[in-house]
Each structure stands twice: as structure tokens, then as C-alpha cells.
Design a protein around this motif. Structure first.
Motif, PDB file in Angstrom:
ATOM      1  N   LYS A 153      26.596  31.289   0.874  1.00  0.00           N
ATOM      2  CA  LYS A 153      26.465  29.839   1.035  1.00  0.00           C
ATOM      3  C   LYS A 153      26.174  29.152  -0.299  1.00  0.00           C
ATOM      4  O   LYS A 153      26.682  28.060  -0.568  1.00  0.00           O
ATOM      5  CB  LYS A 153      25.372  29.535   2.067  1.00  0.00           C
ATOM      6  CG  LYS A 153      25.783  29.968   3.480  1.00  0.00           C
ATOM      7  CD  LYS A 153      24.725  29.639   4.520  1.00  0.00           C
ATOM      8  CE  LYS A 153      25.236  30.032   5.918  1.00  0.00           C
ATOM      9  NZ  LYS A 153      24.250  29.762   6.979  1.00  0.00           N
ATOM     10  N   CYS A 156      29.395  28.998  -2.190  1.00  0.00           N
ATOM     11  CA  CYS A 156      30.288  27.974  -1.658  1.00  0.00           C
ATOM     12  C   CYS A 156      29.943  26.603  -2.245  1.00  0.00           C
ATOM     13  O   CYS A 156      30.832  25.857  -2.670  1.00  0.00           O
ATOM     14  CB  CYS A 156      30.194  27.954  -0.127  1.00  0.00           C
ATOM     15  SG  CYS A 156      31.404  26.876   0.649  1.00  0.00           S
ATOM     16  N   ARG A 157      28.644  26.298  -2.304  1.00  0.00           N
ATOM     17  CA  ARG A 157      28.225  25.014  -2.872  1.00  0.00           C
ATOM     18  C   ARG A 157      28.560  24.939  -4.359  1.00  0.00           C
ATOM     19  O   ARG A 157      29.012  23.914  -4.860  1.00  0.00           O
ATOM     20  CB  ARG A 157      26.731  24.817  -2.656  1.00  0.00           C
ATOM     21  CG  ARG A 157      26.325  24.694  -1.185  1.00  0.00           C
ATOM     22  CD  ARG A 157      24.809  24.682  -1.041  1.00  0.00           C
ATOM     23  NE  ARG A 157      24.405  24.836   0.349  1.00  0.00           N
ATOM     24  CZ  ARG A 157      23.404  25.603   0.770  1.00  0.00           C
ATOM     25  NH1 ARG A 157      22.683  26.274  -0.107  1.00  0.00           N
ATOM     26  NH2 ARG A 157      23.109  25.689   2.048  1.00  0.00           N
ATOM     27  N   ASP A 160      32.285  24.369  -4.803  1.00  0.00           N
ATOM     28  CA  ASP A 160      32.624  22.969  -4.516  1.00  0.00           C
ATOM     29  C   ASP A 160      32.362  22.100  -5.743  1.00  0.00           C
ATOM     30  O   ASP A 160      33.179  21.246  -6.109  1.00  0.00           O
ATOM     31  CB  ASP A 160      31.795  22.463  -3.330  1.00  0.00           C
ATOM     32  CG  ASP A 160      32.311  22.959  -1.988  1.00  0.00           C
ATOM     33  OD1 ASP A 160      33.476  23.412  -1.925  1.00  0.00           O
ATOM     34  OD2 ASP A 160      31.546  22.900  -1.003  1.00  0.00           O
ATOM     35  N   TRP A 209      32.902  34.851   5.574  1.00  0.00           N
ATOM     36  CA  TRP A 209      32.497  33.444   5.635  1.00  0.00           C
ATOM     37  C   TRP A 209      32.910  32.703   4.358  1.00  0.00           C
ATOM     38  O   TRP A 209      33.481  31.604   4.422  1.00  0.00           O
ATOM     39  CB  TRP A 209      30.986  33.349   5.830  1.00  0.00           C
ATOM     40  CG  TRP A 209      30.509  31.941   6.034  1.00  0.00           C
ATOM     41  CD1 TRP A 209      30.403  31.270   7.214  1.00  0.00           C
ATOM     42  CD2 TRP A 209      30.101  31.014   4.999  1.00  0.00           C
ATOM     43  NE1 TRP A 209      29.952  29.996   6.993  1.00  0.00           N
ATOM     44  CE2 TRP A 209      29.766  29.808   5.653  1.00  0.00           C
ATOM     45  CE3 TRP A 209      30.001  31.085   3.624  1.00  0.00           C
ATOM     46  CZ2 TRP A 209      29.327  28.685   4.954  1.00  0.00           C
ATOM     47  CZ3 TRP A 209      29.564  29.960   2.922  1.00  0.00           C
ATOM     48  CH2 TRP A 209      29.226  28.785   3.579  1.00  0.00           C
ATOM     49  N   LEU A 210      32.642  33.315   3.201  1.00  0.00           N
ATOM     50  CA  LEU A 210      32.972  32.650   1.934  1.00  0.00           C
ATOM     51  C   LEU A 210      34.481  32.467   1.788  1.00  0.00           C
ATOM     52  O   LEU A 210      34.948  31.419   1.336  1.00  0.00           O
ATOM     53  CB  LEU A 210      32.416  33.478   0.768  1.00  0.00           C
ATOM     54  CG  LEU A 210      32.632  32.915  -0.636  1.00  0.00           C
ATOM     55  CD1 LEU A 210      32.031  31.518  -0.780  1.00  0.00           C
ATOM     56  CD2 LEU A 210      32.031  33.863  -1.689  1.00  0.00           C
ATOM     57  N   GLU A 212      36.662  32.156   4.144  1.00  0.00           N
ATOM     58  CA  GLU A 212      37.129  31.111   5.063  1.00  0.00           C
ATOM     59  C   GLU A 212      36.820  29.721   4.494  1.00  0.00           C
ATOM     60  O   GLU A 212      37.628  28.797   4.620  1.00  0.00           O
ATOM     61  CB  GLU A 212      36.442  31.272   6.423  1.00  0.00           C
ATOM     62  CG  GLU A 212      36.908  30.263   7.464  1.00  0.00           C
ATOM     63  CD  GLU A 212      36.256  30.484   8.822  1.00  0.00           C
ATOM     64  OE1 GLU A 212      35.595  31.529   9.003  1.00  0.00           O
ATOM     65  OE2 GLU A 212      36.405  29.611   9.700  1.00  0.00           O
ATOM     66  N   GLN A 213      35.662  29.601   3.836  1.00  0.00           N
ATOM     67  CA  GLN A 213      35.270  28.303   3.271  1.00  0.00           C
ATOM     68  C   GLN A 213      35.996  28.012   1.958  1.00  0.00           C
ATOM     69  O   GLN A 213      36.257  26.847   1.638  1.00  0.00           O
ATOM     70  CB  GLN A 213      33.749  28.288   3.014  1.00  0.00           C
ATOM     71  CG  GLN A 213      32.885  28.534   4.233  1.00  0.00           C
ATOM     72  CD  GLN A 213      33.082  27.490   5.316  1.00  0.00           C
ATOM     73  OE1 GLN A 213      33.113  26.290   5.017  1.00  0.00           O
ATOM     74  NE2 GLN A 213      33.229  27.933   6.560  1.00  0.00           N
ATOM     75  N   GLN A 214      36.284  29.057   1.186  1.00  0.00           N
ATOM     76  CA  GLN A 214      36.895  28.891  -0.142  1.00  0.00           C
ATOM     77  C   GLN A 214      38.151  29.770  -0.230  1.00  0.00           C
ATOM     78  O   GLN A 214      38.207  30.724  -1.020  1.00  0.00           O
ATOM     79  CB  GLN A 214      35.890  29.282  -1.246  1.00  0.00           C
ATOM     80  CG  GLN A 214      34.618  28.469  -1.275  1.00  0.00           C
ATOM     81  CD  GLN A 214      34.831  27.059  -1.847  1.00  0.00           C
ATOM     82  OE1 GLN A 214      35.899  26.755  -2.389  1.00  0.00           O
ATOM     83  NE2 GLN A 214      33.810  26.209  -1.735  1.00  0.00           N
TER      84      GLN A 214
END
Length: 423
Positions: A153, A156-157, A160, A209-210, A212-214
Motif C-alpha cells: 500500500k 502504491c501511494r 501515484d 494487490w499492488l 492490480e493497483q499499478q
């Protein structure tokens, strides 16, 4: 200054990397190797590098906490501890804005045409250089079962933010953490369990998870000890087969002979004392100089700090030179077996293969064995073996970076980096 912005790294392009780890912010005081990032990138470019691998401190910069990363005080270990130990010979720096420095690093990398491999050393060493225990206590307060996802997480931030700043093409890929098998991420299981398999579901979930987000940034983990006899333990969703190879061999033989890593009262042995400088303090008088929390935040024991700070580098190197021939072939074969296992796993999964650290092991700052003729010869043979197998990313050696004496050997680094890049 001309802008030589990098093209986005894609598998197949060769990465010639220098290991900048956390030193790009812990060794950033005036007069230290990273005080001027543009100068550091110019010197790296002169040596043929096109990539640096760093600790980006994702949990401190983008984790769930109320710590202020814009006023970070960097301090030495205390009492002169670490002054002659690689990575710990910091002079200290007050009020570092680490978020701003990360942007400065990426801006400079882009100007000089470099890509950056993002990793974290937070569960190994990074917080040990802070003036207070806050950072160390923040990350260790996270339940072991939640640490891998907390890193995902935070990454991910950070991604971004970096992408919003226009730095997507400077990112080569992300490692969830450096050497997960040798870090406090292994606290998810007991000491008796196989940490590769114990961590596997947690790493898999965090990478899922990472990714999927990135989806536009490749992500993986790195291992300090390649599980070359059990590569099935490596999560299938690792998008880079990123391994480290330290064969030790003759260095391991010295450590065993001298009991370098043994606790007191075994340490210091008579053999160890035979390698120590004549002006060294008694171990019992010295070993209480490090604050307990700071020592816990490092991967270095008091025995090893004492040995590496106070060893006579001539006596140390002479022992290694006298015994090297008995280990040479086994060391080379050990490296080749790990290279081959890594490349086979990468090919089966259709992903790039990268070696991010190597080749012999962790040596005292002033010892020259790995940077000398034998070390250079050994590194060259391993690098050539990796090139022959088709690795996508390699390094000359972990000691070939601005904060190590080996940085001065420009010709050696230039020659090997040209081969790594296929020039």
C-alpha cells in the motif's frame, strides 16, 4: 546541463546497476559521496552504469503513521561504532526532507538518463540511522502478518506520486522489500520454519494487490539467499526473477575460523584477535556503545561491528589470499548454480532475470580482497557466466558504488558494464 531522459525500461534491455541502497540519503552530508546527486550520477555514467537500486523508504514516506519525514535527522551509530564498517560509516545530517530528496533523486536520474529500481531496507537497516527510535518502532509495531501488505500500500501511494510528477519512465521496477528472507518480514513465521514458504502467501497477496493497483509498473521481491534448490518457493506472480548471490567460500571459511559472528564469550576468539589492530579497545569495554534499539534495527551484531571496525585489513586480506585457492572452484560453481536456477525459473515464468547484489560477501570497509585482483577476477567470471545465460540486469559488484573504495576503479567498472550492456 543536457537532459538525457531515459526510455522506459522494458524486459530485454540490459540494466547495468549500481547499488546505492539507503546511502543516497544517509551519506548525503556535505563532503559525503551523495551530497551532490548530479555529481554522483555523472560519475556513475562515466563508469558505464544506466541504473541505480535504492531504498526509497516507502513506509516512512507513504505509510500509515504520523511521523514527519520532512525533518529526518541522520546520525552515526555512536561512540565511533561503524566508522570502518561498510554502510555504517555515516557522518550525520540534520533536518533532511526525505520526500523532497526523493524527488531530487528522480529529477537528477532523469537528467542523466538513468532508471531506478525501487526497494526498501526498512525491515533490515534504514531506521538504524535515524536520531530517534520512532521509525524503527513504527514499522515493528505493524503485525508481521500485515507487513507485506503495508509495504504494497505504501508503494502504491509512492508510485501515484512519482508518476504524477512525470517520473514513470525513470522507474525500472519495484521490489516489495530487499532480501525478504533476511529481513524482519520473516517474523511472519517461527525461526524453525522455512521462511521462503512461510512468506510465500503473504508476498503473493501483496504483489497481487499492488499489480492490480499499478498494472503499468512491474513488481517483485528480492532474496538475499537464492533458494536455488527449491525455486518453487518463489511466488509465481513475481514479475522479475531478482536474486542476490553472495557465495562467501573463502570468506565464510575465515568467518568460521575466527568466529566473527559468534556472541561473547566465544567472541573474540584467539583467531579473531590475531586479525585485530594493535590499538583496538577491549571488546568488553566497547560493545555497550550502541543504543539497544539501534542495534536491533541493524542486521549487524556487536561482534561483527567490533571485528569490522577494528580488524587489521592487511592481516584480514592476507588470510583470504593464503586460503583462496582451496575455495576458488567451489565458489565459482556455487555462483553458476544460483545463476542457472534463477534463469530457468525466469524463463519458465516468462519474466526478466536480474542479479541485484553480489558476489563474495560482506567485508570490512578497508579490506581490499573483493576489490583487488582476485575479487575482480572472480566478479568478471561470474558476470561473464550471467551474460552467457542472458540475464537482463547485473552489477559489477555490491562494492562498486560511490560509498565504497572500489568506486575509484573506473576502468574495471567501465569494462564490465560495457559487457553487461552488450556494447
Amino acid at each position: 546541463m543536457s537532459d538525457t531522459s531515459p526510455s522506459r525500461w522494458v524486459p530485454g534491455q540490459k540494466l547495468a546497476m549500481s547499488l546505492w541502497d539507503f546511502s543516497w540519503y544517509t551519506r548525503a552530508a556535505p563532503g559525503e559521496p551523495f551530497s551532490d546527486l548530479d555529481r554522483a550520477f555523472v560519475e556513475a555514467s562515466e563508469r558505464g552504469y544506466n541504473c541505480v537500486r535504492i531504498c526509497a523508504a516507502p513506509l516512512l514516506l507513504f505509510g500509515d503513521h504520523d511521523l514527519d519525514p520532512t525533518r529526518l535527522d541522520i546520525v552515526p551509530m555512536g561512540g565511533g561504532v561503524g566508522d570502518r564498517t561498510r554502510w555504517y560509516d555515516v557522518s550525520g545530517l540534520e533536518g533532511l526532507d526525505l520526500r523532497a530528496r526523493l524527488t531530487e533523486l528522480f529529477d537528477s536520474a532523469r537528467r542523466h538518463g538513468f532508471t531506478i529500481i525501487l526497494s526498501s531496507w526498512e525491515y533490515q537497516q534504514s531506521p538504524a540511522f535515524a536520531s530517534t527510535a520512532d521509525w524503527h518502532e513504527m514499522i515493528t509495531a505493524i503485525d508481521p502478518e500485515k507487513r507485506h501488505m503495508a509495504l504494497a500500500k505504501a508503494w502504491c501511494r509512492m508510485l501515484d506520486e512519482l508518476i504524477a510528477e512525470g517520473h514513470r519512465d525513470t522507474i525500472a521496477y519495484v521490489e516489495l522489500h530487499n532480501e525478504v528472507d533476511l529481513s524482519r518480514l520473516k517474523d511472519v513465521g517461527s525461526a524453525q520454519e522455512n521462511t521462503y514458504w512461510t512468506q510465500r502467501p503473504y508476498i503473493t497477496a501483496a504483489l497481487d494487490w499492488l499489480q492490480e493497483q499499478q498494472p503499468d509498473v512491474l513488481s517483485t521481491i528480492s532474496y538475499g539467499i537464492t533458494p536455488y534448490l527449491d525455486m518453487g518457493a518463489v511466488p509465481d506472480n513475481a514479475q522479475i526473477a531478482h536474486m542476490h548471490i553472495y557465495v562467501y567460500g573463502v570468506l565464510g571459511a575465515l568467518e568460521q575460523w575466527a568466529q566473527v559472528r559468534a556472541p561473547a564469550p566465544v567472541f573474540p576468539s584467539e583467531e579473531m584477535l590475531s586479525l585485530i589492530r594493535d590499538d583496538a579497545p577491549a571488546f568488553g569495554d566497547w560493545s555497550h556503545a550502541i543504543e539497544p534499539w539501534r542495534l536491533a534495527a541493524t542486521g549487524i551484531s556487536p561482534s561483527m561491528f567490533y571485528a569490522y571496525d577494528w580488524v587489521d585489513p592487511v592481516r584480514w586480506d592476507a588470510w583470504l589470499y593464503r586460503h583462496y585457492s582451496a575455495h576458488e572452484e567451489a565458489m565459482l560453481q556455487a555462483a553458476k548454480h544460483r545463476l542457472l536456477a534463477t534463469k530457468i525459473w525466469a524463463d519458465h515464468h516468462g519474466v526478466p532475470a536480474v542479479i541485484g547484489e553480489g558476489w563474495i560477501g560482506y567485508t570490512p570497509l578497508e579490506a581490499e580482497f573483493e576489490d583487488g585482483p582476485v575479487g575482480q577476477y572472480f566478479a568478471e567470471r561470474v558476470v561473464d557466466a550471467a551474460i552467457a545465460l542472458g540475464f537482463d540486469g547485473l552489477l559489477v559488484g555490491s562494492n562498486s558504488a560511490p560509498h565504497h573504495p572500489g568506486w575509484a576503479n573506473v576502468a574495471f567498472q567501465t569494462r564490465l558494464n560495457a559487457r553487461i550492456k552488450g556494447e
